[in-house]
Design a protein around this motif. Structure first.
Motif, mmCIF file in Angstrom:
data_model
loop_
_atom_site.group_PDB
_atom_site.id
_atom_site.type_symbol
_atom_site.label_atom_id
_atom_site.label_comp_id
_atom_site.label_asym_id
_atom_site.label_seq_id
_atom_site.Cartn_x
_atom_site.Cartn_y
_atom_site.Cartn_z
ATOM 1 N N ALA A 65 0.857 -1.200 0.000
ATOM 2 C CA ALA A 65 0.000 0.000 0.000
ATOM 3 C C ALA A 65 0.879 1.231 0.000
ATOM 4 N N PRO A 66 0.374 2.347 -0.516
ATOM 5 C CA PRO A 66 1.169 3.586 -0.456
ATOM 6 C C PRO A 66 1.266 4.076 0.986
ATOM 7 N N ILE A 278 4.308 -3.678 3.191
ATOM 8 C CA ILE A 278 5.355 -2.793 2.655
ATOM 9 C C ILE A 278 4.756 -1.638 1.851
ATOM 10 N N PRO A 279 5.498 -0.525 1.767
ATOM 11 C CA PRO A 279 5.041 0.568 0.898
ATOM 12 C C PRO A 279 5.238 0.184 -0.567
ATOM 13 N N HIS A 301 -2.638 -6.049 -2.930
ATOM 14 C CA HIS A 301 -2.506 -4.576 -2.886
ATOM 15 C C HIS A 301 -3.702 -3.946 -2.188
ATOM 16 N N ILE A 302 -3.407 -3.048 -1.286
ATOM 17 C CA ILE A 302 -4.502 -2.235 -0.735
ATOM 18 C C ILE A 302 -4.651 -1.063 -1.706
ATOM 19 N N VAL A 303 -5.707 -1.117 -2.483
ATOM 20 C CA VAL A 303 -5.904 -0.074 -3.500
ATOM 21 C C VAL A 303 -7.088 0.785 -3.078
ATOM 22 N N ASN A 346 -12.612 15.391 -4.576
ATOM 23 C CA ASN A 346 -11.674 16.499 -4.731
ATOM 24 C C ASN A 346 -10.335 16.265 -4.054
ATOM 25 N N LEU A 347 -10.074 15.016 -3.703
ATOM 26 C CA LEU A 347 -8.858 14.731 -2.920
ATOM 27 C C LEU A 347 -8.084 13.573 -3.530
ATOM 28 N N PRO A 348 -6.796 13.474 -3.188
ATOM 29 C CA PRO A 348 -6.061 12.268 -3.594
ATOM 30 C C PRO A 348 -6.636 11.053 -2.867
ATOM 31 N N PRO A 349 -6.611 9.891 -3.489
ATOM 32 C CA PRO A 349 -7.291 8.725 -2.892
ATOM 33 C C PRO A 349 -6.509 8.075 -1.754
#
Lengths: 402, 465
Positions: A65-66, A278-279, A301-303, A346-349
């Motif tokens: 995940a990020p 992990i990132p 992946h955590i998307v 309106n935001l980054p996810p």
């Protein structure tokens, strides 16, 4: 209610949560905990259930995940879920935080990993059993002695010290900050059962188990998945990106876990499964290594997309309102519908950002609660503007000294 | 006219629900034969409004499907079904084998949030479950000990008996106090949900409970029960009349056509909900029999019969009897005010409709948002109102009867409420252009209801002239 208005900036206001959230029908502030381990309600509003199942099952897995993408939240939710009941067949969560490894600037060796895992495992086991002593007390005397011996071998301090503390306080809550922060479990036993538990483990004839770290860890795994009744062990490995030396170089950071994966297959035979969080930047290096050495591990992946973020925000409002309502629409003016979607569009996810902005909107609304009124479009617009302002500040280059 | 009590469950009175039974049978087969398939459904939740037959379905699954149908389908398996009802048994229901019904006293104490009582009650329940599965150890041990043993003992039993399938049926779950459900999950359900070859079936009304166990959340299928069709209502009332004591033989002789006409009228009035169907059909027939001249045709009398407002009032009272007595009177007004909002409502509509019912303006402290939120929370506590798809909705079984009663008994008020809603939505359509489409649609709906009623009244007036 304590409200201090300062230049009409919601960020600067101080509110008493017990007052204003209750007044809009919530039993707690659902958007306040950006750090998962401090959120007592986390397991009530887990979304991303597919990943949740993957994190619980008996297969080695890399969960990607990020940063700010919910890795720690997932790890904490898994931990608490596994200990929710009293003595069932859920997995045993062993949180292994690489950020707690000794600061040598180099990755731990295989033996160091084992020592650290054993320490983390015994810390988790003592804390968990102190909250659920019935799981230990139902076993044979031989199992209780074996458990005590393993605990004595792995814990960072003397077992008797922790047991004395338990006896004195009558509650396991004091062990959590000392041994394993994610083990902030609910429903502790009554003090007399805590005392019984301490007496059972404090048998003076039991010494620390002797032997190589590998053998002690093997005994630990056998006891946990055997007599103590857990289905399998989850090695919840996190914190690799928390160390300063790992933040700049993903390839270097990856070397911190290679030794762990070398043991993955042997661990599978002991019902022990790696769940590595992990990132996303580290994914190519880690998967490349696994591929090169043909080590079997699944990658999940955590998307986060807008739908999932909407679902996350709603799940939280739903849990906080005890399902009285599932959307902030319920407390909004007629003009406002799909509040959560308007926010995330309106935001980054990223969940952390969505939580912060939603909370800003609520804080602004709360500031005028005394005059009645409802959540309105202005609250949403201000919260988004607040985020953009702060995001822009973070990305601006430092001012020139010339 | 007083209503007769609806019959208690009997397998020969049970109709419909083929799809739901098939869902359970399919899940059972998959659990028995499917091994460790992660996609398995191991929890089934049947949700539905008041009087939709959830408890009848739960009992039918336990007493008939899992005892008779399922063993034929899985002849090599031993299926053990346990039925746990979190609402007291209705008067006249005989408690059968492997059934645990909460008592009135226990239900009362749970509703009153007497948390000191939870552990004692769950201790009894967990000990009962252990006894039914033949794994009793120390029945008087504290619930935490029982729970810890039960989980491992059931696991060992399933391992030692590979052809055993356990089905745990829980009736009236979501209506129960949630702090009790937290402990029910901790001491019983969470452990069962993690074990193989256990199927959990739940029924409930109102807000669904948020379980903590991922197995109760991911490996589950949820179905909403639907009201009966005309054919199903015909079948329901045919069986019910056939078994009703003290009914004239003429009732048993009603033709299919007459029953179909009766079923249509019952659905028009009550929406097709089994409990309402039973009460209305029975009231129609008894009313017609009371007024039937000697030698007259019951079928013709039934066709002529119009339902008395008092019958609808009694049906509404029966449906609302789940609302605690001390709340009933104070909530009646808001239930009546909101019953015309078929599409649901938010807190925004509440003051206007309440004021329209009272024939006043929505001004003063009784109409503030805070007052509406307090009222909203009390409505939700009844489990007859829930948040659904962006709005609150009244339990449709209750809403339908309340609106019919209002229309019949207090037509002026009913018209005023629709007129209020039409004006309100038309105003909002102008004021909030972002939602104009939705508000316009609602305004048109309420106007059309008023228009149809006016046309109907004109028609009746014309006939009487």
């Amino acid at each position: 209610m304590t409200i201090v208005n300062e230049n009409d900036d919601p960020d600067k206001r101080t509110l008493s949560p017990s007052d204003w959230f209750r007044r809009i029908g919530l039993r707690f502030d659902p958007y306040v905990h950006l750090e998962a381990s401090s959120d007592p309600y986390l397991s009530e509003y887990t979304v991303n259930l597919e990943i949740f199942r993957v994190a619980l099952d008996n297969k080695p897995t890399i969960i990607v995940a990020p940063p700010g993408g919910g890795k720690t939240a997932m790890r904490v939710a898994v931990t608490r879920t596994c200990w929710f009941d009293i003595g069932g067949t859920y997995p045993f969560p062993l949180p292994y935080n690489l950020g707690m490894a000794p600061l040598t600037g180099k990755p731990p060796t295989a033996t160091q990993h084992l020592h650290l895992l054993l320490e983390a495992g015994t810390c988790a086991l003592l804390t968990g059993l102190a909250f659920r002593p019935e799981r230990l007390l139902r076993t044979s005397d031989a199992t209780i002695r074996a458990t005590a011996a393993i605990l004595r071998a792995g814990l960072p301090g003397p077992l008797d010290y922790y047991l004395t503390m338990l006896r004195e306080t009558g509650t396991p809550a004091g062990l959590t900050p000392l041994l394993e922060r994610t083990y902030a479990l609910t429903a502790p036993p009554p003090p007399d059962v805590v005392n019984l538990f301490c007496n059972a483990l404090a048998d003076p004839g039991t010494d620390a188990m002797r032997g190589q770290a590998e053998d002690v860890f093997q005994a630990f795994a056998e006891t946990v998945t055997g007599a103590l009744g857990f289905s399998h062990i989850l090695l919840l490995i996190d914190g690799i990106d928390a160390m300063y030396e790992n933040q700049a170089d993903a390839r270097f950071a990856s070397t911190w876990v290679f030794d762990l994966f070398d043991r993955a297959e042997a661990w599978v035979r002991s019902n022990t499964f790696i769940k590595l969080f992990i990132p996303d930047l580290m994914e190519p290096a880690v998967t490349g290594y696994l591929h090169h050495y043909t080590i079997a591990a699944r990658v999940a992946h955590i998307v986060w997309n807008h739908d999932l973020l909407v679902s996350m925000l709603r799940k939280r409002i739903s849990a906080a309102s005890e399902e009285r309502f599932e959307s902030l629409d319920a407390i909004s003016t007629p003009a406002l519908t799909d509040v959560e979607r308007q926010i995330v569009a309106n935001l980054p996810p990223l969940p952390r950002v969505a939580l912060q902005v939603t909370r800003q909107a609520l804080l602004r609304y709360a500031a005028r609660l005394e005059n009645g009124g409802q959540l309105d479009e202005d609250d949403i617009h201000h919260a988004i503007a607040w985020y953009r302002h702060h995001a822009a500040q973070r990305t601006q280059p430092p001012a020139s000294r010339v | 006219m007083a209503l007769t009590n609806p019959p208690v469950y009997r397998p020969d009175l049970f109709v419909n629900r083929k799809q739901e039974i098939e869902t359970v049978n399919r899940a059972l087969q998959n659990i028995a034969r499917g091994g460790g398939d992660a996609e398995q459904v191991r929890t089934i939740v049947f949700r539905g409004e008041r009087g939709l037959g959830k408890s009848w379905l739960a009992l039918h699954l336990h007493r008939s499907v899992l005892r008779e149908e399922a063993p034929r389908m899985l002849p090599d398996y031993r299926i053990v079904s346990l039925f746990v009802s979190l609402s007291p048994p209705p008067e006249g229901l005989t408690v059968d084998e492997r059934e645990w019904h909460i008592t009135h006293d226990d239900a009362h104490r749970i509703a009153g949030e007497d948390e000191t009582h939870y552990e004692a009650l769950l201790q009894k329940l967990v000990a009962w479950v252990a006894e039914q599965l033949g794994i009793t150890r120390a029945p008087y041990a504290p619930v935490r000990d029982l729970s810890a043993w039960l989980a491992q003992d059931v696991k060992q039993k399933l391992e030692s008996e590979p052809h055993l399938v356990i089905c745990l049926i829980l009736d009236s779950v979501f209506e129960t106090n949630w702090s009790f459900l937290d402990q029910l999950e901790r001491y019983l359900l969470a452990a069962f949900a993690a074990l193989p070859r256990i199927l959990i079936v739940m029924t409930g009304r109102g807000r669904p409970y948020l379980w903590k166990s991922p197995y109760l959340r991911t490996e589950r299928e949820e179905q909403s029960l639907t009201p009966f069709s005309v054919e199903q209502v015909v079948e329901q009332i045919r069986r019910s009349f056939g078994n009703a004591p003290n009914l004239s033989p003429a009732v048993a002789g009603l033709s299919d056509e007459a029953l179909t006409r009766l079923a249509r009228r019952v659905i028009d009035l009550g929406g097709g909900y089994p409990l309402t169907n039973e009460l209305l059909a029975s009231a129609f027939v008894r009313q017609a029999l009371d007024r039937l001249p000697e030698g007259g045709s019951l079928e013709q009398a039934l066709d002529r019969e119009t339902i008395d407002a008092s019958v609808l009032e009694n049906v509404a009272n029966r449906l609302l009897e789940v609302v605690p007595g001390d709340q009933r009177h104070s909530l009646d007004e808001i239930f009546n005010a909101l019953c015309v909002l078929k599409d649901g409502f938010r807190e925004n509509e509440m003051p206007y409709l309440l004021a329209a019912l009272r024939n006043t303006q929505p001004e003063g402290s009784a109409y503030t948002i805070a007052a509406m939120r307090e009222l909203r929370d009390r409505l939700i506590e009844t489990n007859l109102v829930r948040w659904q798809d962006k709005r609150y909705v009244l339990d449709e079984a209750v809403r339908t009867v309340l609106e019919q009663y209002l229309k019949l008994q207090r037509r002026d008020v009913w018209r005023r409420l629709h007129a209020c809603a039409a004006d309100l939505y038309a105003t909002w359509a102008q004021k909030y252009p972002g939602s104009r489409g939705y508000f316009d649609q609602r305004a048109v709906y309420h106007r059309s209801i008023l228009g149809e009623d006016a046309a109907h009244s004109d028609e009746q007036r014309g006939r009487s002239l």
